[in-house]
Motif scaffolding. Structure first.
Motif, PDB file in Angstrom:
ATOM      1  N   VAL A 311      27.919  45.130  24.438  1.00  0.00           N
ATOM      2  CA  VAL A 311      27.529  44.374  25.964  1.00  0.00           C
ATOM      3  C   VAL A 311      27.810  43.045  26.201  1.00  0.00           C
ATOM      4  O   VAL A 311      29.255  43.044  27.024  1.00  0.00           O
ATOM      5  CB  VAL A 311      25.918  44.711  26.648  1.00  0.00           C
ATOM      6  N   SER A 312      27.718  42.191  25.695  1.00  0.00           N
ATOM      7  CA  SER A 312      28.308  40.657  25.828  1.00  0.00           C
ATOM      8  C   SER A 312      30.140  40.775  25.450  1.00  0.00           C
ATOM      9  O   SER A 312      30.220  40.872  26.552  1.00  0.00           O
ATOM     10  CB  SER A 312      27.458  40.085  25.176  1.00  0.00           C
ATOM     11  N   ASN A 313      30.739  41.768  24.685  1.00  0.00           N
ATOM     12  CA  ASN A 313      31.929  41.587  24.458  1.00  0.00           C
ATOM     13  C   ASN A 313      32.183  42.247  25.767  1.00  0.00           C
ATOM     14  O   ASN A 313      33.658  41.688  25.911  1.00  0.00           O
ATOM     15  CB  ASN A 313      32.104  41.946  23.079  1.00  0.00           C
ATOM     16  N   ALA A 314      31.460  43.700  25.840  1.00  0.00           N
ATOM     17  CA  ALA A 314      32.532  44.251  26.669  1.00  0.00           C
ATOM     18  C   ALA A 314      32.479  43.352  28.367  1.00  0.00           C
ATOM     19  O   ALA A 314      33.649  43.444  29.431  1.00  0.00           O
ATOM     20  CB  ALA A 314      31.497  45.060  27.440  1.00  0.00           C
ATOM     21  N   LEU A 315      31.580  42.648  28.280  1.00  0.00           N
ATOM     22  CA  LEU A 315      31.467  42.452  29.580  1.00  0.00           C
ATOM     23  C   LEU A 315      32.682  40.843  29.413  1.00  0.00           C
ATOM     24  O   LEU A 315      32.996  40.524  31.204  1.00  0.00           O
ATOM     25  CB  LEU A 315      29.997  41.525  30.368  1.00  0.00           C
ATOM     26  N   THR A 316      32.730  40.495  28.958  1.00  0.00           N
ATOM     27  CA  THR A 316      33.412  39.188  28.715  1.00  0.00           C
ATOM     28  C   THR A 316      35.290  39.861  28.653  1.00  0.00           C
ATOM     29  O   THR A 316      36.012  38.867  29.604  1.00  0.00           O
ATOM     30  CB  THR A 316      33.445  38.445  27.549  1.00  0.00           C
ATOM     31  N   TRP A 317      35.362  40.491  28.585  1.00  0.00           N
ATOM     32  CA  TRP A 317      36.572  41.578  28.820  1.00  0.00           C
ATOM     33  C   TRP A 317      36.596  41.657  30.658  1.00  0.00           C
ATOM     34  O   TRP A 317      38.349  41.291  30.460  1.00  0.00           O
ATOM     35  CB  TRP A 317      36.843  42.470  27.281  1.00  0.00           C
ATOM     36  N   ALA A 318      35.932  41.992  30.320  1.00  0.00           N
ATOM     37  CA  ALA A 318      36.032  43.208  32.611  1.00  0.00           C
ATOM     38  C   ALA A 318      35.967  41.379  33.096  1.00  0.00           C
ATOM     39  O   ALA A 318      36.643  41.702  34.194  1.00  0.00           O
ATOM     40  CB  ALA A 318      34.718  43.313  32.485  1.00  0.00           C
ATOM     41  N   GLY A 319      35.026  40.050  32.783  1.00  0.00           N
ATOM     42  CA  GLY A 319      35.034  38.911  33.615  1.00  0.00           C
ATOM     43  C   GLY A 319      36.832  38.213  33.097  1.00  0.00           C
ATOM     44  O   GLY A 319      36.938  37.778  34.297  1.00  0.00           O
ATOM     45  N   LEU A 320      37.072  38.576  31.564  1.00  0.00           N
ATOM     46  CA  LEU A 320      38.230  38.120  31.541  1.00  0.00           C
ATOM     47  C   LEU A 320      39.603  38.296  32.608  1.00  0.00           C
ATOM     48  O   LEU A 320      41.032  37.986  32.923  1.00  0.00           O
ATOM     49  CB  LEU A 320      38.631  37.465  30.359  1.00  0.00           C
ATOM     50  N   GLY A 321      39.416  40.183  33.414  1.00  0.00           N
ATOM     51  CA  GLY A 321      39.799  40.583  33.653  1.00  0.00           C
ATOM     52  C   GLY A 321      40.440  40.895  35.186  1.00  0.00           C
ATOM     53  O   GLY A 321      41.107  40.058  35.510  1.00  0.00           O
ATOM     54  N   TYR A 322      39.112  39.966  35.017  1.00  0.00           N
ATOM     55  CA  TYR A 322      38.445  39.382  37.015  1.00  0.00           C
ATOM     56  C   TYR A 322      39.387  38.483  37.514  1.00  0.00           C
ATOM     57  O   TYR A 322      40.242  37.970  38.285  1.00  0.00           O
ATOM     58  CB  TYR A 322      37.252  39.842  37.460  1.00  0.00           C
ATOM     59  N   ALA A 376      40.966  43.497  36.484  1.00  0.00           N
ATOM     60  CA  ALA A 376      42.244  42.917  36.948  1.00  0.00           C
ATOM     61  C   ALA A 376      42.989  43.086  37.951  1.00  0.00           C
ATOM     62  O   ALA A 376      43.174  42.414  38.889  1.00  0.00           O
ATOM     63  CB  ALA A 376      43.066  42.841  35.908  1.00  0.00           C
ATOM     64  N   THR A 377      42.490  44.934  39.027  1.00  0.00           N
ATOM     65  CA  THR A 377      43.345  45.187  39.502  1.00  0.00           C
ATOM     66  C   THR A 377      42.196  45.368  41.455  1.00  0.00           C
ATOM     67  O   THR A 377      42.322  44.493  41.790  1.00  0.00           O
ATOM     68  CB  THR A 377      43.520  46.345  39.164  1.00  0.00           C
ATOM     69  N   SER A 378      41.152  45.598  40.506  1.00  0.00           N
ATOM     70  CA  SER A 378      40.241  45.841  41.112  1.00  0.00           C
ATOM     71  C   SER A 378      39.304  44.685  42.509  1.00  0.00           C
ATOM     72  O   SER A 378      39.415  44.402  43.160  1.00  0.00           O
ATOM     73  CB  SER A 378      39.293  47.339  41.359  1.00  0.00           C
ATOM     74  N   GLN A 379      38.516  44.154  41.064  1.00  0.00           N
ATOM     75  CA  GLN A 379      37.883  42.797  41.802  1.00  0.00           C
ATOM     76  C   GLN A 379      38.760  41.789  41.477  1.00  0.00           C
ATOM     77  O   GLN A 379      38.604  41.249  42.061  1.00  0.00           O
ATOM     78  CB  GLN A 379      36.598  42.451  40.804  1.00  0.00           C
ATOM     79  N   GLY A 380      39.481  41.484  40.986  1.00  0.00           N
ATOM     80  CA  GLY A 380      40.425  40.368  40.670  1.00  0.00           C
ATOM     81  C   GLY A 380      41.486  40.060  42.555  1.00  0.00           C
ATOM     82  O   GLY A 380      41.657  39.589  42.797  1.00  0.00           O
ATOM     83  N   ILE A 381      41.330  41.849  42.296  1.00  0.00           N
ATOM     84  CA  ILE A 381      42.430  41.143  43.697  1.00  0.00           C
ATOM     85  C   ILE A 381      42.036  41.214  45.562  1.00  0.00           C
ATOM     86  O   ILE A 381      41.977  40.479  46.354  1.00  0.00           O
ATOM     87  CB  ILE A 381      42.757  43.208  44.144  1.00  0.00           C
ATOM     88  N   SER A 382      40.276  40.689  45.125  1.00  0.00           N
ATOM     89  CA  SER A 382      39.417  40.390  46.033  1.00  0.00           C
ATOM     90  C   SER A 382      39.771  39.078  45.815  1.00  0.00           C
ATOM     91  O   SER A 382      39.030  38.232  46.735  1.00  0.00           O
ATOM     92  CB  SER A 382      37.912  40.331  45.055  1.00  0.00           C
TER      93      SER A 382
END
Length: 481
Positions: A311-322, A376-382
């Motif tokens: 879970v930590s790894n997945a959230l890390t990649w999601a956060g880096l994308g953001y 990167a596209t959904s959260q990042g655009i915010s």
């Protein structure tokens, strides 16, 4: 030695030392804000086990910080408009740090709910004061990048929180994760001594006392009625989001809306319909983004059966994308324009929502890739949202206007985990529930921003304002907007 070529307009080289220092301090504060705020989503299952809560009741603890955010955005925004962006930013960091530390001492559901509400007050103030501080310190031609790069700090804070979760919780328990949230207090000492005030606020507002939101909201005649209004509004929101309102809930919702409208009328004057339209836009934006933000850890643990490290790894990649998406959004926003870049990012994000939640367990690397691109596209655009909102308010009202409208709209984030959990219970799949909410509300937000609904309302009402979004085209060009 040859002289360095002059910096072109829009180049990072044109930023002076004070502007760079202002950005770094605000960025660091927002990183720690993200760290503190996201902690509750990582440990919902552990808290539910300790306090004997079901998933839906535990999800209301995520909502607790949203219930108080409107107050933080309003009060700390008014302080920023009256006394400057820097002192408001310092107070915000103190609030979310103290609130997070107190969460570690919570003894039951209600104590944790109250402490999370304190975190919400700080986070709301941090968003409004940091965003206006950086925007008003940077050149107008770089303000999409200012907010995009600033908001990249929040997901990096969530990544650090996920890494801390992996290390701290298995060894010491969930309470120590909250104790770590006290660290940002040290930052306030640096901020107080090292930072200049935002140049635009100093030049346009400065010591003037008659033009800011504080003079409107806290005047002798309005002080007590507005305090009573705040108490009534806070109580109504607590009853609504803790599901203790019973049959009175529809009336409490109506009362809440009326209270927000009353505050908006005082705050924005004739511009109050524009402010309400901004609130609706942000509310829908939170409904598409926060079901994933708040319930993704739960989905990965319960539906896919991943352990704490996965879970930590997945959230890390999601956060880096953001984070990467926020920076990219700022660059594209300065080239294409704020609204055009925002809508483009939202529609691209729709290509990745379904694949993320259709992916079966065991495809962990592919999940990392999809989460990175989706966020990167959904959260990042915010990352463009503070610039988009701030353009609808003049400088003298910008911090409170941005802070209040954004954080009232952020109640969508309080609704989001409840809606996600409730839909999941009905259809039997949390992944499908998150897909439905994210996909449908993304389209709604893209249409509102694409058709420029708030500014159209302002022009239809013939509001005379020096807010950038409401200026006629010839005045926008002359002012460099």
């Amino acid at each position: 030695m040859a002289a360095s070529p002059p910096a072109s307009q829009g180049s990072f080289r044109q930023l002076d030392r004070g502007q760079r220092k202002a950005f770094f301090a605000a960025w660091l504060g927002y990183l720690l804000d993200g760290f503190d705020f996201i902690l509750i989503t990582l440990i919902l299952t552990e808290i539910a086990d300790d306090f004997g809560l079901d998933l839906t009741q535990a999800a209301t603890l995520v909502s607790a910080a949203f219930v108080s955010r409107w107050l933080g955005g309003l009060v700390l925004g008014a302080i920023a408009d009256r006394y400057g962006r820097k002192p408001a930013m310092i107070l915000a960091i103190l609030a979310f740090s103290v609130g997070s530390g107190l969460c570690g001492f919570a003894w039951d559901y209600w104590s944790l709910f109250v402490f999370r509400a304190i975190v919400g007050i700080g986070m709301a103030g941090e968003y409004g004061s940091s965003a206006t501080y950086v925007m008003e310190s940077w050149p107008k031609s770089m303000r999409n990048r200012a907010t995009g790069f600033l908001l990249s700090a929040y997901p990096i804070g969530t990544v650090l929180a996920a890494l801390a979760y992996e290390v701290i919780v298995p060894a010491a328990g969930w309470r120590w994760l909250f104790y770590a949230g006290l660290v940002p207090i040290a930052l306030t000492l640096y901020l107080r001594r090292a930072l200049p005030e935002a140049a635009e606020w100093k030049s346009e507002v400065g010591d003037r006392k008659d033009v800011t939101t504080s003079s409107v909201l806290f005047s002798p005649k309005r002080r007590l009625p507005n305090a009573a209004l705040a108490v009534v509004l806070s109580a109504a929101l607590v009853f609504i989001f803790t599901k203790t309102g019973g049959g009175a809930t529809p009336y409490l919702i109506a009362l809440t809306v009326l209270c927000f409208v009353a505050l908006a009328i005082q705050l924005a004057g004739r511009m109050w319909p524009v402010m309400i339209a901004i609130m609706v836009t942000v509310f829908c934006a939170f409904l598409y983004s926060w079901p994933i933000q708040s319930l993704l850890p739960t989905y990965l643990k319960t539906d896919l059966g991943y352990d704490a490290g996965q879970v930590s790894n997945a959230l890390t990649w999601a956060g880096l994308g953001y984070a990467a998406g926020s920076c990219l959004a700022g660059i594209i926003g300065d080239k294409l324009g704020t609204r055009r870049a925002y809508v483009l990012g939202l529609f691209v994000s729709l290509l990745f929502v379904f694949p993320v939640f259709a992916l079966p367990a065991g495809n962990i690397v592919l999940l990392w890739v999809l989460l990175f691109v989706m966020q990167a596209t959904s959260q990042g655009i915010s990352g463009l949202l503070p610039k988009y909102i701030g353009d609808h308010f003049p400088t003298r009202l910008r911090a409170a206007g941005l802070g209040f409208s954004y954080n009232v709209g952020a109640l969508g984030g309080a609704v989001a985990p409840l809606a996600g959990a409730a839909i999941a219970e009905d259809i039997g799949s949390l992944g499908t529930a998150l897909t439905v909410l994210a996909g449908s509300l993304t389209i709604v937000v893209a249409l509102i921003i694409g058709f420029n609904v708030p500014a159209r309302i302002g022009r239809a009402l013939k509001i005379d304002s020096d807010a950038p979004a409401l200026l006629p085209p010839e005045r926008k060009t002359a002012s460099g907007v």
